[in-house]
Design a protein around this motif. Sequence first.
Motif: not given
Length: 209
Positions: A11-16, A47-50, A169-172
């Motif tokens: 999930e993007l919010p978790e990666l961010q 908020e800047e970019g996907p 993005l990659e997250g582990k």
Amino acid sequence: MYTPSYFAIKELPELQQQILGTRLALLVTHGEQGLQASHLPLLLNTEEGPNGTLYGHFAKANPQWKELQNGAEALMIFAGADAYVSPGFYPSKAEHGKHVPTWNYVAVHAYGSAEVFTDADRLLTLVSALTDRHETGRAQPWKVADAPADYIDGMLRAIVGFALPIQRLEGKRKLSQNRNPTDIAGVREGLAASPDAHDQALAHLMLKE
């Protein structure tokens, strides 16, 4: 980054959130000078970019910024909590002994190509934002404006800024998810009982799983 599906952060919010929670990132490039790496504090505009855009700066004397200027792809590593996991933490060790040590950890890798800039006003905005982020919470927060203007002008001439839209993005999050519930609890309890703050931080993350 090798990431089995049960360890992947998707999930993007978790990666961010992991990026936002990392105070010092590692930026790696490969170019004409071979591999280069710098440890840098970065800002993320979610908020800047996907996937968001990262902002930071190099000392002008650091040649790595030239690799970015020449179009080299950058890898930025945001490391979170980590801890050594002893086979002794697993209750099942007493049953069959088929365990070896491992390491639990959280990490996010971001990839992209950057725009490099030396505009003084833009650099001032960047370093002011970085300063405000890390001075927040202090009894008497220092601000860039506290220093003489001519001194700051000289400092700005000695740095090079960059804006890096995150292209991938990659997250582990490796928190023993591949173990049975009893062994997971054993790892969590073993780390929570450790006097090491890093172990305790990892145990706290496991409670959220």
